[in-house]
Scaffold this motif. Structure first.
Motif, PDB file in Angstrom:
ATOM      1  N   THR A  81      45.674  28.126  46.118  1.00 35.14           N
ATOM      2  CA  THR A  81      44.624  29.145  46.224  1.00 35.14           C
ATOM      3  C   THR A  81      44.049  29.475  44.846  1.00 35.14           C
ATOM      4  OG1 THR A  81      45.860  30.099  48.072  1.00 35.14           O
ATOM      5  CG2 THR A  81      44.087  31.431  47.153  1.00 35.14           C
ATOM      6  N   ARG A  82      42.713  29.416  44.762  1.00 30.79           N
ATOM      7  CA  ARG A  82      42.055  29.763  43.498  1.00 30.79           C
ATOM      8  C   ARG A  82      41.358  31.116  43.563  1.00 30.79           C
ATOM      9  NH1 ARG A  82      39.506  26.319  40.230  1.00 30.79           N
ATOM     10  NH2 ARG A  82      39.232  28.247  39.072  1.00 30.79           N
ATOM     11  N   GLY A  83      40.793  31.412  44.739  1.00 30.29           N
ATOM     12  CA  GLY A  83      40.016  32.647  44.804  1.00 30.29           C
ATOM     13  C   GLY A  83      39.762  33.110  46.225  1.00 30.29           C
ATOM     14  N   ILE A  84      39.002  34.226  46.304  1.00 31.04           N
ATOM     15  CA  ILE A  84      38.699  34.880  47.581  1.00 31.04           C
ATOM     16  C   ILE A  84      37.196  35.155  47.623  1.00 31.04           C
ATOM     17  CG2 ILE A  84      39.062  37.004  48.941  1.00 31.04           C
ATOM     18  CD1 ILE A  84      41.728  37.311  47.204  1.00 31.04           C
ATOM     19  N   ILE A  85      36.577  34.872  48.767  1.00 32.12           N
ATOM     20  CA  ILE A  85      35.208  35.375  48.982  1.00 32.12           C
ATOM     21  C   ILE A  85      35.283  36.415  50.086  1.00 32.12           C
ATOM     22  CG2 ILE A  85      32.812  34.879  49.573  1.00 32.12           C
ATOM     23  CD1 ILE A  85      33.133  32.034  48.668  1.00 32.12           C
ATOM     24  N   ALA A  86      35.003  37.657  49.732  1.00 29.09           N
ATOM     25  CA  ALA A  86      35.004  38.742  50.722  1.00 29.09           C
ATOM     26  C   ALA A  86      33.558  39.122  51.027  1.00 29.09           C
ATOM     27  CB  ALA A  86      35.773  39.948  50.190  1.00 29.09           C
ATOM     28  N   VAL A  87      33.273  39.316  52.305  1.00 29.24           N
ATOM     29  CA  VAL A  87      31.910  39.625  52.756  1.00 29.24           C
ATOM     30  C   VAL A  87      31.813  41.097  53.151  1.00 29.24           C
ATOM     31  CG1 VAL A  87      30.143  39.029  54.477  1.00 29.24           C
ATOM     32  CG2 VAL A  87      31.747  37.266  53.681  1.00 29.24           C
ATOM     33  N   ASN A  88      30.710  41.731  52.773  1.00 36.60           N
ATOM     34  CA  ASN A  88      30.440  43.095  53.247  1.00 36.60           C
ATOM     35  C   ASN A  88      29.589  42.957  54.507  1.00 36.60           C
ATOM     36  OD1 ASN A  88      31.620  43.973  50.808  1.00 36.60           O
ATOM     37  ND2 ASN A  88      29.636  43.977  49.781  1.00 36.60           N
ATOM     38  N   LEU A  89      30.248  42.756  55.643  1.00 34.09           N
ATOM     39  CA  LEU A  89      29.504  42.387  56.847  1.00 34.09           C
ATOM     40  C   LEU A  89      28.642  43.536  57.380  1.00 34.09           C
ATOM     41  CD1 LEU A  89      29.408  39.621  58.356  1.00 34.09           C
ATOM     42  CD2 LEU A  89      30.599  40.811  60.194  1.00 34.09           C
ATOM     43  N   PHE A  90      27.412  43.211  57.714  1.00 37.50           N
ATOM     44  CA  PHE A  90      26.400  44.139  58.248  1.00 37.50           C
ATOM     45  C   PHE A  90      26.065  45.253  57.246  1.00 37.50           C
ATOM     46  CE2 PHE A  90      28.658  43.095  62.504  1.00 37.50           C
ATOM     47  CZ  PHE A  90      28.026  41.865  62.566  1.00 37.50           C
ATOM     48  N   GLY A  91      26.569  45.147  56.019  1.00 40.77           N
ATOM     49  CA  GLY A  91      26.298  46.157  55.002  1.00 40.77           C
ATOM     50  C   GLY A  91      27.513  46.997  54.647  1.00 40.77           C
ATOM     51  N   LEU A  92      28.536  46.955  55.500  1.00 42.25           N
ATOM     52  CA  LEU A  92      29.736  47.764  55.252  1.00 42.25           C
ATOM     53  C   LEU A  92      30.663  47.041  54.263  1.00 42.25           C
ATOM     54  CD1 LEU A  92      31.230  50.393  56.203  1.00 42.25           C
ATOM     55  CD2 LEU A  92      32.507  48.911  57.745  1.00 42.25           C
ATOM     56  N   CYS A  93      31.000  47.707  53.165  1.00 43.44           N
ATOM     57  CA  CYS A  93      31.780  47.040  52.118  1.00 43.44           C
ATOM     58  C   CYS A  93      33.207  46.758  52.577  1.00 43.44           C
ATOM     59  CB  CYS A  93      31.789  47.886  50.851  1.00 43.44           C
ATOM     60  SG  CYS A  93      30.147  47.952  50.096  1.00 43.44           S
ATOM     61  N   ALA A  94      33.701  45.605  52.172  1.00 43.25           N
ATOM     62  CA  ALA A  94      35.076  45.220  52.477  1.00 43.25           C
ATOM     63  C   ALA A  94      36.036  46.111  51.688  1.00 43.25           C
ATOM     64  CB  ALA A  94      35.281  43.748  52.139  1.00 43.25           C
ATOM     65  N   ASP A  95      37.308  46.016  51.992  1.00 41.13           N
ATOM     66  CA  ASP A  95      38.325  46.870  51.376  1.00 41.13           C
ATOM     67  C   ASP A  95      38.687  46.328  49.984  1.00 41.13           C
ATOM     68  OD1 ASP A  95      40.422  48.507  50.783  1.00 41.13           O
ATOM     69  OD2 ASP A  95      41.549  48.108  52.621  1.00 41.13           O
ATOM     70  N   PHE A  96      37.781  46.527  49.027  1.00 40.51           N
ATOM     71  CA  PHE A  96      37.955  45.887  47.726  1.00 40.51           C
ATOM     72  C   PHE A  96      39.132  46.420  46.918  1.00 40.51           C
ATOM     73  CE2 PHE A  96      33.912  43.908  48.593  1.00 40.51           C
ATOM     74  CZ  PHE A  96      34.148  42.647  48.074  1.00 40.51           C
ATOM     75  N   ASP A  97      39.522  47.669  47.115  1.00 39.78           N
ATOM     76  CA  ASP A  97      40.693  48.183  46.390  1.00 39.78           C
ATOM     77  C   ASP A  97      41.904  47.303  46.652  1.00 39.78           C
ATOM     78  OD1 ASP A  97      39.514  50.186  45.079  1.00 39.78           O
ATOM     79  OD2 ASP A  97      40.288  51.815  46.345  1.00 39.78           O
ATOM     80  N   GLN A  98      42.135  47.033  47.933  1.00 40.66           N
ATOM     81  CA  GLN A  98      43.297  46.217  48.298  1.00 40.66           C
ATOM     82  C   GLN A  98      43.099  44.746  47.926  1.00 40.66           C
ATOM     83  OE1 GLN A  98      45.814  46.718  51.615  1.00 40.66           O
ATOM     84  NE2 GLN A  98      44.519  48.343  52.453  1.00 40.66           N
ATOM     85  N   ILE A  99      41.875  44.251  48.148  1.00 44.22           N
ATOM     86  CA  ILE A  99      41.599  42.840  47.865  1.00 44.22           C
ATOM     87  C   ILE A  99      41.795  42.555  46.375  1.00 44.22           C
ATOM     88  CG2 ILE A  99      39.803  41.054  47.871  1.00 44.22           C
ATOM     89  CD1 ILE A  99      38.637  42.525  50.395  1.00 44.22           C
TER      90      ILE A  99
END
Ligand SMILES: *Cc1c(COP(=O)(O)O)cnc(C)c1O
Length: 374
Positions: A125-143
């Motif tokens: 694993t090198r990285g993560i792509i997290a999507v803010n789907l429909f405009g709602l931000c993903a849980d970036f604190d945990q990510i």
């Protein structure tokens, strides 16, 4: 007047003088490639988002591709991402011959589940792509916490969330790199294709600036690396500059419309999560309903357009069959994809139109109830 799913004609009528003046400037100066307009837009948006560097490019898909290239992603590298998104999110990974490692979503937010990210990490694993789907931000604190612990990079796919906020910070500034799209129907759209990458990393910003113009170095026809042609078109930058002063008002309208939908529909369909502190730009207003087909057909008969975002999670797409993730692999995404659909959502939706949409949904739901004898 007919209800549009996203009404770009009304948008143009409203901003016509500003847009035409901007376009006229570009054309009379005959400065069509990059130049002052693209630079002005990059500086304006970097400041708005709150990062040091912004680099315009040809699309949101290219923004993601350029970000992965800046991390020198190689064949066989594993990149963890959500299975519930537009295909571009995973396509760029596969396009570099890296491996998209899908994980499931949260059934309330529709965003990637941090605990599942953790479980999917391997030595490759090198990285993560997290999507803010429909405009709602993903849980970036945990990510970000997981990524930091494991030494992974995080790319934010903010194609649907330009203008959204998470804990007081703007979307596009939530991870190592933020990527957005200016596709016409996105919250901040131009009149064709366009995208932008946001980062505080000076070196990576410089690499991306080089990659987007054939790997160019400081001097003309000196190439430091193998790049691509992926510039933000100057005419598109001009359209975005013309629209910029209207953007805050557009966000407010989107939020009002979403709030009104939720207030009147929450007893009939599953309405989207309304973040109390964070800000969501509602790129889509998506609801869930068990008898989706019947309801969508009823709305269609009433000339109300709807769309399904998305009818099939990425792991079940033909294009990703080689990954061997069959039905049942990600139950939440599979369930959501069978129930979800999106209602008309744009800043120019009038209250009479919205009332008609709401009333139509209520009528259909009530008929279904009577039929079922509930
Ligand atoms: C639209 C979109 C993209 C791609 O943007 P384009 O500008 O159309 O290339 C990427 N990711 C998500 C989540 C999107 O919605």
């Amino acid at each position: 007047m007919a209800i549009e799913f996203v009404d770009l004609k009304r948008q143009y009528q409203k901003y016509k003088p500003q847009i035409q003046a901007q376009l006229e400037e570009v054309m009379s100066q005959a400065s069509f490639i990059l130049g002052a307009k693209v630079k002005e837009l990059e500086e304006t948006l970097a400041q708005y988002v709150g990062v040091k560097y912004a680099v315009g490019c040809a699309s949101g898909t290219d923004a993601l591709w350029l970000a992965l290239k800046a991390y020198d992603v190689k064949p066989g590298d594993e990149i963890i991402t959500t299975t519930f998104s537009f295909i571009a999110t995973a396509e760029v990974i596969a396009g570099l011959k890296a491996v998209p490692v899908f994980v499931d979503i949260d059934e309330e937010t529709y965003n990637i589940r941090p605990d599942q990210i953790k479980a999917a990490i391997t030595a490759k694993t090198r990285g993560i792509i997290a999507v803010n789907l429909f405009g709602l931000c993903a849980d970036f604190d945990q990510i970000l916490a997981i990524a930091k612990e494991r030494g992974l990079f995080v790319i934010e796919d903010a194609a649907q969330s330009f203008g959204s906020e998470y804990q007081g910070r703007k979307a596009c500034a939530l991870a190592d790199m933020g990527c957005t799209s200016f596709f016409p129907a996105k919250p901040f759209g131009c009149y064709g294709d366009g995208g932008m990458i946001f980062t505080n990393d000076e070196n990576k910003a410089r690499v991306i600036r080089s990659l987007r113009v054939h790997g160019a170095g400081q001097e003309r026809y000196q190439h430091e690396r193998v790049g691509v042609n992926s510039r933000l078109d100057t005419l598109q930058a001009a359209v975005l500059l013309a629209k910029w002063s209207f953007f805050p008002e557009e966000i407010s309208r989107r939020q009002e419309i979403a709030g009104y939908y939720t207030k009147h529909l929450r007893d009939f369909v599953k309405t989207p999560l309304m973040p109390s502190e964070d800000r969501c730009v509602f790129a889509q207003y998506s609801v869930r309903f068990q008898h989706r087909k019947v309801l969508m057909e009823f709305l269609r008969q009433n000339a109300i357009p709807t769309a399904i975002h998305y009818p099939k999670p990425l792991h079940l797409q033909e294009a990703f069959r080689y990954l061997n993730k069959g039905p049942g692999s990600f139950p939440s995404a599979e369930k959501v994809s069978e129930e979800i659909f999106s209602l008309p959502m744009h800043p120019f939706l009038e209250s009479l139109e919205q009332d008609f949409i709401i009333q139509s949904i209520k009528t259909c739901c009530e008929r279904l109830k009577t039929k079922a004898g509930v």
